[in-house]
Design an enzyme around this catalytic site. Structure first.
Site, PDB file in Angstrom:
ATOM      1  N   CYS A 109       0.762  -1.163   0.165  1.00  0.00           N
ATOM      2  CA  CYS A 109      -0.177   0.041  -0.103  1.00  0.00           C
ATOM      3  C   CYS A 109       1.147   1.295  -0.002  1.00  0.00           C
ATOM      4  O   CYS A 109       2.120   1.208   0.024  1.00  0.00           O
ATOM      5  CB  CYS A 109      -0.722   0.117   1.450  1.00  0.00           C
ATOM      6  SG  CYS A 109      -1.757  -1.324   1.456  1.00  0.00           S
ATOM      7  N   ARG A 113      -4.844   1.330  -1.259  1.00  0.00           N
ATOM      8  CA  ARG A 113      -4.495   0.034  -0.921  1.00  0.00           C
ATOM      9  C   ARG A 113      -4.436  -0.935  -2.173  1.00  0.00           C
ATOM     10  O   ARG A 113      -5.174  -0.882  -3.227  1.00  0.00           O
ATOM     11  CB  ARG A 113      -5.798  -0.743   0.015  1.00  0.00           C
ATOM     12  CG  ARG A 113      -5.569  -1.966   0.110  1.00  0.00           C
ATOM     13  CD  ARG A 113      -6.941  -2.559   0.931  1.00  0.00           C
ATOM     14  NE  ARG A 113      -6.727  -4.033   1.401  1.00  0.00           N
ATOM     15  CZ  ARG A 113      -7.769  -4.939   1.494  1.00  0.00           C
ATOM     16  NH1 ARG A 113      -8.923  -4.732   1.176  1.00  0.00           N
ATOM     17  NH2 ARG A 113      -7.203  -6.286   2.129  1.00  0.00           N
ATOM     18  N   LEU A 114      -3.359  -1.800  -2.031  1.00  0.00           N
ATOM     19  CA  LEU A 114      -3.397  -2.880  -2.996  1.00  0.00           C
ATOM     20  C   LEU A 114      -3.571  -4.171  -2.534  1.00  0.00           C
ATOM     21  O   LEU A 114      -2.950  -4.629  -1.335  1.00  0.00           O
ATOM     22  CB  LEU A 114      -1.861  -3.032  -3.363  1.00  0.00           C
ATOM     23  CG  LEU A 114      -1.566  -4.104  -4.507  1.00  0.00           C
ATOM     24  CD1 LEU A 114      -2.096  -3.910  -6.137  1.00  0.00           C
ATOM     25  CD2 LEU A 114       0.075  -4.453  -4.637  1.00  0.00           C
ATOM     26  N   SER A 115      -4.903  -4.642  -2.737  1.00  0.00           N
ATOM     27  CA  SER A 115      -5.496  -5.828  -1.726  1.00  0.00           C
ATOM     28  C   SER A 115      -4.666  -7.167  -2.303  1.00  0.00           C
ATOM     29  O   SER A 115      -4.624  -7.675  -3.186  1.00  0.00           O
ATOM     30  CB  SER A 115      -6.932  -6.078  -2.329  1.00  0.00           C
ATOM     31  OG  SER A 115      -7.647  -4.720  -2.016  1.00  0.00           O
ATOM     32  N   ILE A 116      -4.083  -7.557  -0.964  1.00  0.00           N
ATOM     33  CA  ILE A 116      -3.398  -8.877  -1.074  1.00  0.00           C
ATOM     34  C   ILE A 116      -3.929 -10.117  -0.159  1.00  0.00           C
ATOM     35  O   ILE A 116      -4.149 -11.076  -0.599  1.00  0.00           O
ATOM     36  CB  ILE A 116      -1.776  -8.566  -0.728  1.00  0.00           C
ATOM     37  CG1 ILE A 116      -1.250  -7.462  -1.976  1.00  0.00           C
ATOM     38  CG2 ILE A 116      -1.148 -10.005  -0.830  1.00  0.00           C
ATOM     39  CD1 ILE A 116      -1.272  -8.220  -3.381  1.00  0.00           C
ATOM     40  N   ILE A 117      -4.177  -9.663   0.996  1.00  0.00           N
ATOM     41  CA  ILE A 117      -4.754 -10.522   2.038  1.00  0.00           C
ATOM     42  C   ILE A 117      -6.225  -9.843   2.559  1.00  0.00           C
ATOM     43  O   ILE A 117      -6.398  -8.691   2.735  1.00  0.00           O
ATOM     44  CB  ILE A 117      -3.678 -10.525   3.062  1.00  0.00           C
ATOM     45  CG1 ILE A 117      -2.361 -11.197   2.723  1.00  0.00           C
ATOM     46  CG2 ILE A 117      -4.310 -11.129   4.270  1.00  0.00           C
ATOM     47  CD1 ILE A 117      -1.539 -11.331   3.758  1.00  0.00           C
ATOM     48  N   GLY A 154       2.819  -2.994   3.755  1.00  0.00           N
ATOM     49  CA  GLY A 154       3.402  -4.276   4.062  1.00  0.00           C
ATOM     50  C   GLY A 154       2.984  -5.338   4.418  1.00  0.00           C
ATOM     51  O   GLY A 154       1.638  -5.566   3.996  1.00  0.00           O
ATOM     52  N   ASP A 201      -3.658  -8.561   8.672  1.00  0.00           N
ATOM     53  CA  ASP A 201      -2.417  -8.238   9.315  1.00  0.00           C
ATOM     54  C   ASP A 201      -2.385  -7.073  10.236  1.00  0.00           C
ATOM     55  O   ASP A 201      -1.677  -6.847  11.117  1.00  0.00           O
ATOM     56  CB  ASP A 201      -1.094  -8.602   8.634  1.00  0.00           C
ATOM     57  CG  ASP A 201      -1.119  -7.981   7.287  1.00  0.00           C
ATOM     58  OD1 ASP A 201      -2.106  -7.461   7.123  1.00  0.00           O
ATOM     59  OD2 ASP A 201      -0.134  -7.883   6.656  1.00  0.00           O
ATOM     60  N   GLY A 235      14.835 -12.743  -5.307  1.00  0.00           N
ATOM     61  CA  GLY A 235      16.404 -13.248  -4.228  1.00  0.00           C
ATOM     62  C   GLY A 235      17.047 -12.363  -3.844  1.00  0.00           C
ATOM     63  O   GLY A 235      18.242 -12.438  -3.365  1.00  0.00           O
TER      64      GLY A 235
END
Length: 630
Positions: free
Chosen positions: A2, A50-54, A76, A100, A364
């Site tokens: 976000c 917001r970038l909706s992930i969870i 985060g 979270d 990585g």
């Protein structure tokens, strides 16, 4: 992932205009295109993109506690939030969402500023406590997520990106001239300072408490090495490392949206892919990028090999010098800070490709800083050993090398003789902050008289030693790893990784920078990381049989962006036009004749490409952020 922003005022009778914070969050729409929210209260306004992930349905922010007295905006991912959630419920808390974010606010209620020590993940957040009239800012241990702030006469403004701060008329877009010399010393800006006067980064592993106009910065985490770690059971250490990475990757796979892997063709990303496939199956997509022209090093064959090994759908693309040039203005708009990172342009294009398929990318990044993968680690260790073994002959050897170097101007022999006379800190910073680099070798002629009269250009070189000297009792290798973890990693690599992937509304996750992994690596004996000519020893040996041998055994190349060739050919006129433009020269920073010398010296060979990229980036930043508001 976000974007957050907000402002507080110190006067209890004053209020913040909600529209101001709304305009701030509008500049962060690329970080969060899915949703937005505002909290407006007495003395404070918090904003969120917001970038909706969870928890896609109930994750709207800002979020409050049960009685509405504490509010949070968060950027985060907290990877241990499910365990923390159960602990909070057992302690009597009522949680309304499955996010979270809500976990953090209840931890703050129970543990105050110490709540950050409970979190495992990447984060930057702001909590407004209406009872105490206090703002609490926090940034993750390593600096994966950015957070900036500026104290003004009336209050404090904060945001995920600098451009959001500049929306506030109280925040002036003024250049801190000391930062220019520091940038040209390191090719990035280490520490809390930015290019802009009075705008600061919250440093990794730090919190900031703001109450009654008083700012209290506190460091809550630092990476601690064990120099006297004894060689124990190497096989057991490899097993422990594999189990830790398996657990870490599993945590980093938490998502309600598709996850992909960014392949570099190297050991780190391929090793992580082996665990990602174990966790999510072969439908995980992988992505890589290459460059137009047969003469350039190409990572794509190794990335394809990794994809074939693990059976993943694979996508790749090629970019040209023209595309590189066309993106540069957008590069500086997204980066906002002077960072000499040509690979960031390639990262933008491969992120754009990945965004057509996924919203989360595993990378990585960080393996070299955790497990000592850079060649300069090995080189300095060998240099120090040579000095100890041949100490009686060091002066004679250096003299012979200097004599031989007269036949070849500033070639490898001359540089080597120079390095032999350097203390470890000077050699370590020789990639940028040393007398052999153009900017520092020519700094007496580079800067104009007026610039030098108002700027302590010598301070930048001393600044380099300050980081090295924080750990005087550690081994040379551990001192190098510590310095990179505190400077090069957060202030160059992770700024690039966050801002360029977020430019395409992608969340980038870096399992090798989980603080548990870093702490594990810091406890390992030196020989487990560098032995002989082998770097990153334990990681490579742990993944024998899992990662293709061709990838394990290949020489480290970094990300081979062909900037030297492009500077010599395709970009030559573009660079010359920018650096010799009247607007550029009138800034009064540099002497025209030295810029001419730099341009003419690169015309035939493509040399000094990094220096030219620095100067072009610096000028484009001025045009984007200084000229546009002046």
């Amino acid at each position: 992932m976000c974007g957050i922003a907000g402002k507080i005022v110190f006067d209890s009778n004053a209020r913040v205009e909600p529209g101001l914070v709304e305009r701030m969050t509008e500049t962060l729409v690329h970080r969060g295109p899915d949703d937005s929210g505002i909290y407006s209260g007495v003395q404070a306004v918090l904003g969120h993109r917001r970038l909706s992930i969870i928890d896609l349905n109930t994750g709207h922010q800002p979020i409050t506690n049960e009685d509405g007295t504490v509010w949070i905006v968060f950027n985060g991912e907290i990877y241990n939030y499910k365990e923390l959630r159960q602990e909070l419920i057992a302690r009597g808390h009522t949680l309304k969402t499955n996010t979270d974010t809500e976990v953090i606010i209840h931890l703050y209620e129970d543990f105050g500023q110490q709540c950050v020590s409970k979190l495992r993940g990447m984060f930057a957040f702001a909590i407004w406590d209406t009872r105490k009239k206090a703002l609490f800012l926090a940034r993750d241990r390593v600096g994966i997520k950015p957070l900036y702030y500026c104290k003004t006469k009336e209050g404090l403004v904060f945001a995920s990106e600098i451009k959001a701060l500049l929306v506030d008329p109280a925040v002036k877009a003024e250049v801190d001239t000391h930062s220019i010399a520091r940038f040209l010393t390191f090719f990035y800006l280490p520490g809390a300072e930015t290019l802009f006067h009075n705008i600061r980064r919250l440093e990794p592993g730090h919190t900031l408490h703001v109450q009654d106009g008083v700012l209290a910065d506190r460091q809550y985490w630092d990476l601690e090495f064990i120099d006297n770690a004894r060689n124990g059971n190497f096989a057991a250490a490899k097993t422990d490392l594999l189990e830790l990475l398996r657990e870490t990757v599993r945590d980093h796979m938490i998502s309600d949206v598709p996850v992909g892997v960014l392949l570099s063709g190297g050991v780190d990303s391929t090793a992580l892919l082996s665990f990602v496939v174990e966790e999510a199956g072969h439908n995980v997509r992988t992505f890589t990028i290459g460059f137009e022209g047969e003469q350039f090093a190409d990572e794509r064959p190794y990335a394809r090999l990794a994809s074939q090994q693990f059976g993943t759908p694979h996508s790749e693309m090629t970019i040209t010098a023209k595309e590189f040039q066309e993106f540069l203005p957008k590069y500086v708009w997204h980066m906002e800070e002077p960072v000499c990172e040509p690979p960031a342009v390639a990262l933008y294009y491969v992120s754009k490709l990945a965004s057509e398929h996924v919203k989360v990318l595993i990378s990585g990044e960080g393996g070299d800083e955790a497990f000592a993968g850079y060649q300069n680690y090995r080189n300095l260790l060998w240099m120090e050993r040579f000095k100890r073994i041949g100490q009686p002959f060091t002066g004679i050897t250096a003299g012979v090398l200097r004599y031989l170097s007269h036949f070849q101007s500033l070639n490898k022999l001359e540089k080597y003789s120079t390095f032999m006379a350097m203390p470890p800190a000077d050699y370590y910073f020789s990639r940028t902050a040393s007398p052999v680099t153009f900017f520092n070798r020519m700094r007496g002629d580079l800067y104009s008289d007026s610039f030098r009269a108002n700027t302590n250009i010598e301070d930048s070189l001393h600044f380099a030693h300050g980081y090295f000297d924080r750990t005087p009792s550690h081994s040379v290798l551990n001192r190098m790893l510590y310095v990179d973890t505190k400077t090069w990693l957060p202030d160059d690599l992770l700024i690039k990784a966050d801002k360029i992937t977020m430019a395409n509304s992608l969340e980038l996750r870096v399992p090798l920078l989980d603080h548990k992994v870093l702490e594990f690596a810091a406890r390992l004996p030196q020989e487990y990381k560098v032995k002989g000519f082998t770097t990153k020893r334990i990681l490579k040996e742990a993944f024998e049989g899992r990662v293709p041998k061709e990838i394990l055994d290949r020489k480290k190349t970094g990300f081979p962006v062909p900037v030297e060739t492009w500077v010599k050919n395709d970009l030559k006129e573009y660079i010359r036009e920018i650096l010799l433009d009247r607007k550029t020269l009138q800034r009064g920073y540099f002497e025209r004749r030295t810029i001419d010398q730099l341009l003419n010296g690169s015309a035939g060979t493509g040399g000094n490409a990094a220096e030219l990229f620095c100067l072009v980036t610096l000028e484009l930043l001025h045009r984007q952020f200084i000229d546009s508001v002046s």
